[in-house]
Design a protein around this motif. Sequence first.
Motif, PDB file in Angstrom:
ATOM      1  N   SER A   1       9.900   1.127   5.892  1.00  0.00           N
ATOM      2  CA  SER A   1       8.511   1.485   6.196  1.00  0.00           C
ATOM      3  C   SER A   1       7.544   0.603   5.409  1.00  0.00           C
ATOM      4  O   SER A   1       6.536   0.136   5.959  1.00  0.00           O
ATOM      5  CB  SER A   1       8.273   2.962   5.887  1.00  0.00           C
ATOM      6  N   GLU A   2       7.836   0.330   4.126  1.00  0.00           N
ATOM      7  CA  GLU A   2       6.973  -0.534   3.324  1.00  0.00           C
ATOM      8  C   GLU A   2       6.992  -1.970   3.859  1.00  0.00           C
ATOM      9  O   GLU A   2       5.948  -2.608   4.026  1.00  0.00           O
ATOM     10  CB  GLU A   2       7.428  -0.534   1.847  1.00  0.00           C
ATOM     11  N   MET A   3       8.205  -2.451   4.142  1.00  0.00           N
ATOM     12  CA  MET A   3       8.374  -3.822   4.627  1.00  0.00           C
ATOM     13  C   MET A   3       7.611  -4.034   5.935  1.00  0.00           C
ATOM     14  O   MET A   3       6.873  -5.005   6.090  1.00  0.00           O
ATOM     15  CB  MET A   3       9.882  -4.075   4.810  1.00  0.00           C
ATOM     16  N   LYS A   4       7.772  -3.093   6.888  1.00  0.00           N
ATOM     17  CA  LYS A   4       7.131  -3.251   8.197  1.00  0.00           C
ATOM     18  C   LYS A   4       5.611  -3.238   8.072  1.00  0.00           C
ATOM     19  O   LYS A   4       4.914  -4.014   8.712  1.00  0.00           O
ATOM     20  CB  LYS A   4       7.605  -2.155   9.161  1.00  0.00           C
ATOM     21  N   ASN A   5       5.106  -2.320   7.241  1.00  0.00           N
ATOM     22  CA  ASN A   5       3.666  -2.248   7.050  1.00  0.00           C
ATOM     23  C   ASN A   5       3.121  -3.540   6.451  1.00  0.00           C
ATOM     24  O   ASN A   5       2.104  -4.074   6.911  1.00  0.00           O
ATOM     25  CB  ASN A   5       3.340  -1.054   6.159  1.00  0.00           C
TER      26      ASN A   5
ATOM     27  N   ALA B   1       0.826  -1.215   0.000  1.00  0.00           N
ATOM     28  CA  ALA B   1       0.000   0.000   0.000  1.00  0.00           C
ATOM     29  C   ALA B   1       0.862   1.267   0.000  1.00  0.00           C
ATOM     30  O   ALA B   1       0.357   2.362  -0.187  1.00  0.00           O
ATOM     31  CB  ALA B   1      -0.929  -0.009   1.211  1.00  0.00           C
ATOM     32  N   TYR B   2       2.186   1.131   0.234  1.00  0.00           N
ATOM     33  CA  TYR B   2       3.041   2.304   0.416  1.00  0.00           C
ATOM     34  C   TYR B   2       4.103   2.494  -0.670  1.00  0.00           C
ATOM     35  O   TYR B   2       4.896   3.417  -0.594  1.00  0.00           O
ATOM     36  CB  TYR B   2       3.727   2.240   1.785  1.00  0.00           C
ATOM     37  N   GLY B   3       4.130   1.593  -1.652  1.00  0.00           N
ATOM     38  CA  GLY B   3       5.163   1.742  -2.678  1.00  0.00           C
ATOM     39  C   GLY B   3       4.786   0.965  -3.922  1.00  0.00           C
ATOM     40  O   GLY B   3       3.676   0.426  -4.014  1.00  0.00           O
ATOM     41  N   THR B   4       5.708   0.919  -4.898  1.00  0.00           N
ATOM     42  CA  THR B   4       5.365   0.264  -6.157  1.00  0.00           C
ATOM     43  C   THR B   4       5.647  -1.242  -6.155  1.00  0.00           C
ATOM     44  O   THR B   4       5.094  -1.967  -6.972  1.00  0.00           O
ATOM     45  CB  THR B   4       6.153   0.878  -7.339  1.00  0.00           C
ATOM     46  N   ALA B   5       6.538  -1.698  -5.261  1.00  0.00           N
ATOM     47  CA  ALA B   5       6.963  -3.095  -5.337  1.00  0.00           C
ATOM     48  C   ALA B   5       6.021  -4.004  -4.570  1.00  0.00           C
ATOM     49  O   ALA B   5       6.004  -3.969  -3.341  1.00  0.00           O
ATOM     50  CB  ALA B   5       8.373  -3.234  -4.766  1.00  0.00           C
ATOM     51  N   PRO B   6       5.232  -4.867  -5.267  1.00  0.00           N
ATOM     52  CA  PRO B   6       4.466  -5.857  -4.512  1.00  0.00           C
ATOM     53  C   PRO B   6       5.418  -6.922  -3.992  1.00  0.00           C
ATOM     54  O   PRO B   6       6.469  -7.169  -4.582  1.00  0.00           O
ATOM     55  CB  PRO B   6       3.516  -6.442  -5.566  1.00  0.00           C
TER      56      PRO B   6
END
Lengths: 406, 406
Positions: A156-160, A132-137
């Motif tokens: 931040s993306e990883m933790k979320n 939800a926070y970046g381009t990489a699924p």
Amino acid sequence: MKQIAEIFSQGEEIVCGQTVDSNAAWLSQQLVELGFTLKRHTAVGDDVDDLVALFTEIAERADCCICTGGLGPTIDDLTAEAVSIASGQPLRFDDQAFADIQQYYARRNRVMPPANRKQAMLPQSAIRIDNAYGTAPGFALRFKRCWFVCLPGVPSEMKNMFTSLVRPQLLQGFELQPACLVSLRSIGIGESAIQQCLADFDVPAGVQLGFRAAPDEVQTKLLFASSFPEQEKRDCVAAVADRIGDYVFANDGLDEAQGDLLDVVSKAMSRKSYSLALLETASQGQLAAKCLGCDWLRRVEINLDWGRNTGAGEVGGGDLLPIAKIWAEQLKAREQTDFALIQLFSGSAEDYRDKDKAIVLYNALATPSGVVSTQLSAYGALKTKQNQAALFALDLLRRYLQNKCL
Amino acid sequence: MKQIAEIFSQGEEIVCGQTVDSNAAWLSQQLVELGFTLKRHTAVGDDVDDLVALFTEIAERADCCICTGGLGPTIDDLTAEAVSIASGQPLRFDDQAFADIQQYYARRNRVMPPANRKQAMLPQSAIRIDNAYGTAPGFALRFKRCWFVCLPGVPSEMKNMFTSLVRPQLLQGFELQPACLVSLRSIGIGESAIQQCLADFDVPAGVQLGFRAAPDEVQTKLLFASSFPEQEKRDCVAAVADRIGDYVFANDGLDEAQGDLLDVVSKAMSRKSYSLALLETASQGQLAAKCLGCDWLRRVEINLDWGRNTGAGEVGGGDLLPIAKIWAEQLKAREQTDFALIQLFSGSAEDYRDKDKAIVLYNALATPSGVVSTQLSAYGALKTKQNQAALFALDLLRRYLQNKCL
């Protein structure tokens, strides 16, 4: 049965040391809490052969592996390709992933660079993990023994993604028994001395004993199996704490976390609305600096001349404790505080600098019920001695507040 | 030929995530500089089978491996034992290591706990690496293809041993083409702002550009291939420094190392026998504490009431710079020092605590040739702001001493 987990980090910046891999530590804590047994962290750079070799190794020996990094749009992002080679399956184009990436750019009124199309290519058998926070699924798949979860390296993306999507999947997919970690936090006693205190202590089955030396404290760690009975756990912690003695200032993991030495002192001072005046010599402002934000610290004086110009620091120790005590009473009376803490030391400026020489610290604390004091030696490099000096002074206050023998 | 290197970290606290493994990053940077090709980092816990398996793997695929941790006196310190099992050789008792450990305790007037005897047991073929800062000696030995170097996990001990003893051994034992790393050390400007300053800069072939943000500074790193011509290297460094501007306080790697911000200030103050008086508010002793051992610091006052009881910290900023300047002149006159530094701030106690709010720092420095000042904002968590406050005050003195525009 214990489930074995590993952490796998990809990135030239990690393996060459430009980035400290804090993702690995964060993920490990999450997995330990879930009840996994953590066995290894491995980091490799952006080389497809190295990545394939590592996926293949881990697939044989772990039940679960969380991988971070290598999901970006650039040529050095190779995770999906390496997984596909290692596990012998083609990449497939994921329509939903591609739509999400396009939308990510559309919402930002930007045109998607062509390179980003690559991020929608996932191994055939993988399930997608939305970002939800970046381009990489991210994605997850089973390969031999191991359930691999691949997440982006941006913390931040990883933790979320881990917290909202991966954690629930793991709880559902694995039979887990979360363990309980209790830490006894102590000051003024070393790791090996603690071990001596515990020499005659029989560690019960289902408990793992460990130690950790940090700059400000030593932690004695007890890791209890999930099946360990609650009352026996408390008895075991109490027995260990009792053997270590009044060096223990807090425990974490049984009830509410008590925090570090300053937290323990600060809570006790605030609870009774106590106030403190302080004179620092050896620690030269370090204790005041540690106490930033503590309203109970009302007055700080720093005496730079002590031990320097006047040579007072070189005076033999015999007379210093009485002087410190008198000064503490005087400071308390003058500042009208509940406590006054005086820190003096003996040892020349050269002794202080010399990592092989000690300085002796004389702390006196004027309290509502008389003066208490300690006399302790500090060793090590300049900054180590300084930190010890600040902590020893603070610990005298802690001991008084906790009614520990002085 | 490129030499392959790996990093091996031992410790339950690393593999379970209680400690972020910053040793691995630091060691990797050192090895890259020496000319090694870094291939892997691996961390495992305190389990002898896991350790043996990892030593055996690495022995086959790397030319050099630096291991940290597991050299302590406690039962969970297993490195020597694991190396001895993996490489099929007994442990031997090292008399000199034991004498050093005994002396370590004797110098501290303490009795050596019996557990520490274990630290003198080294694998038969190992050479000892002395530890001047702790009880755990390191050791090095060849096992199959790989030269293993085992060092303690305590960062200060590990770094000291690597720099003074291991680095020269590696330079002698391996055919290496060391790259040359030049770091431009700056304060008051962030990583991405520096990147912007360098947007139009063409990085020459043979140079790698990188950045490292540390709590006290940002480093811009230029890694020059060993064949890079000396004069072009100096020109390149000068061009980059010029673009970043007067935030740069030092460079390391070209000539004599200039050290950190305090080192730069301290050398300049000592060279001219200057003296300083200091008033701290926002940093609450942190700057004085940093200056431990600096004879040029003659007088420190800490004003705890500023921004707390009086609400003075909440005063609008407009009037604070003039106040700070007047106080600086007054303090200089009263203390008869060459310089006087006043630190004031605006922002409530709540702003200070709130990581999403800023406080504004007003620093004034009375000098032999008038008063100079800065006004800067500090952001982040409480301790981050405090450290910024201390550094900004010190940096005003640095700028004056280096004749940088104010």
